[in-house]
Design a protein around this motif. Sequence first.
Motif: not given
Length: 258
Positions: A186-187, A207-210, A226-230
Amino acid sequence: MRNIVAGNWKSNKLMVEARELMVAVSKGVSIDGLTDVILAPPAPFLSALVLEAPENKSISWAGQQCSGYEMGAYTGEFTASMLHSIGVRSVLIGHSERRDKFGESEEMVAMKVRSALDSGLTAILCCGENLGERESGGHFTRVMEQLTHALHGVSETEMADVVLAYEPIWAIGTGRTASADQAQEMHHAIREFIKENWGEMIAGNTRILYGGSCKPSNAGEIFAQPDVNGGLIGGAALSAADFLAIVDASDQSLREIQ
Ligand code: PEP
């Protein structure tokens, strides 16, 4: 790019407890870590906590929501500019609990994003599908619909002040977490959406957070994607030890790629 770990305290804690949690988190967050820590306490405590917080440049404060209107006759509301005037630097917008329990429509969410950006706040925009949408395979469509509405009219320059938080509703407060693969998938789709609308550079810098039952035991695996930034953390943000362990997991995930 630095990660963000944001703690959403929701409607929890009394003033004394909020102060204790703030002190414990402030002491534990390293000033030379790789993660920006954002704390979102209940609105009545924000002003005091911002003033009392020990100096720590890794920590900043967020509102859990704001009005979509400017100042005026809106009893009970508080504006993004009011948050900014007390030293708050960001605001959660469109959290699923606001959408589902307080009837926030797509239009209201978009108004709040506009208000936040016009007031100099970073908008931490939440999106995410419910269980039915996930099970019927409509999750990507749902999330892109939410982003399309909420970010309508946001310029390239303004995108620097937008953080996205993917929070599958079925994982919020349920103990059920999206798998690392589900989060990454999804990210990645969200980053592609940003790329299509604002270009590659902005997509790479957003930044894309979960969020959704993120805790010390699963944070490392999710943040390694790789696409999760926190992360945007609910329940686990109410314990300083758990929250700090999640901040550490974030720092660790960045050290591994350096
Ligand atoms: C949230 O509500 O933003 C959240 C992620 O909650 P939890 O971590 O408790 O699932």
